[in-house]
Design an enzyme around this catalytic site. Sequence first.
Site, PDB file in Angstrom:
ATOM      1  N   LEU A 157       0.781  -0.836  -0.339  1.00 34.06           N
ATOM      2  CA  LEU A 157       0.018   0.013   0.191  1.00 34.06           C
ATOM      3  C   LEU A 157       0.545   0.926  -0.101  1.00 34.06           C
ATOM      4  CD1 LEU A 157      -2.358   1.164  -0.073  1.00 34.06           C
ATOM      5  CD2 LEU A 157      -3.105   1.302   2.732  1.00 34.06           C
ATOM      6  N   TYR A 158       1.436   1.502   0.714  1.00 31.70           N
ATOM      7  CA  TYR A 158       2.939   2.264   0.745  1.00 31.70           C
ATOM      8  C   TYR A 158       3.293   2.533  -0.327  1.00 31.70           C
ATOM      9  CZ  TYR A 158       6.112   5.765   2.950  1.00 31.70           C
ATOM     10  OH  TYR A 158       6.787   7.038   3.379  1.00 31.70           O
ATOM     11  N   ALA A 159       3.946   1.745  -0.639  1.00 32.68           N
ATOM     12  CA  ALA A 159       4.948   2.060  -2.096  1.00 32.68           C
ATOM     13  C   ALA A 159       4.142   1.753  -3.930  1.00 32.68           C
ATOM     14  CB  ALA A 159       5.134   0.551  -2.128  1.00 32.68           C
ATOM     15  N   SER A 161       1.336   4.242  -2.940  1.00 37.04           N
ATOM     16  CA  SER A 161       1.491   5.800  -2.851  1.00 37.04           C
ATOM     17  C   SER A 161       1.609   6.379  -3.031  1.00 37.04           C
ATOM     18  CB  SER A 161       0.682   5.720  -1.673  1.00 37.04           C
ATOM     19  OG  SER A 161       1.416   5.642  -0.543  1.00 37.04           O
ATOM     20  N   LYS A 162       3.503   5.992  -3.233  1.00 36.96           N
ATOM     21  CA  LYS A 162       4.725   6.861  -3.501  1.00 36.96           C
ATOM     22  C   LYS A 162       5.037   6.385  -4.458  1.00 36.96           C
ATOM     23  CE  LYS A 162       5.240   9.230   0.774  1.00 36.96           C
ATOM     24  NZ  LYS A 162       5.198  10.033   0.703  1.00 36.96           N
TER      25      LYS A 162
END
Length: 249
Positions: A157-159, A161-162
């Site tokens: 999820l974090y990767a 979004s970034k």
Amino acid sequence: MTAHGTLNGKVALVTGGSRGIGAAVALRLARAGADVAVTYVNGKEAAEDVVRAVEALGRRAVALRADSADADEAAGAVERTAEVYGGLDVLVNNVGVGVLGPLHTLTLEEVDLVLAVNVRGVFLASQAAAARMPVGGRIVTVGTCMTQRVPGPGGTLYATSKAALVGLTKALARELGERGITANIVHPGPTDTDMNPASGPYASAQAALTALGRFGTAEEVASMVAFLAGPEAAYVTGAEFAVDGGHAA
């Protein structure tokens, strides 16, 4: 990089500027001569500490409460900064949230929050800033080393979004280039902050993933951001810069 006085007369907004990398960026820009606005959500005292530190450097500063998960507030922080200072020259999209965990455990609420803050909020702030910026404006976004290398599970999820911010940065560079506005993205590696301290339980494993074998400092990331915000970087746009100790090497 970005010597004292090179940002004299400039106005900068640093989202999520109350602590960590954001606070270091705000102070670095102020040392270069910029007046600074920082946003916060819950860290009012920390944001006010940053304001006092900027003012001690002889620059103007203001702390604005703005939740980047709220569409109106994400764009509104730009408008409020321009109202306070009469314009905006530099936007640093630093605010972000990280939700890590196995793919099957991530909830819809977590997905919505991360994408709202890390993607939609950055897009809307950049959109509002572009409408305000003069020739020579700068948009600098803080990404993550995980857009270039995801060393293990739990970062989907974090990767995601970034990584979206890389595409946004390149598209902004193309769209705004004819106006002399640049857009670039900086990817920090493991960085010593209160959210991810170099003394934390997972720090040694993170440090081992870098070529230098250590955490970076917020000031090292801020130095790159300040360079991209300054006049020396006028011909640099649409680019990614890793300040990650060789995490992606």
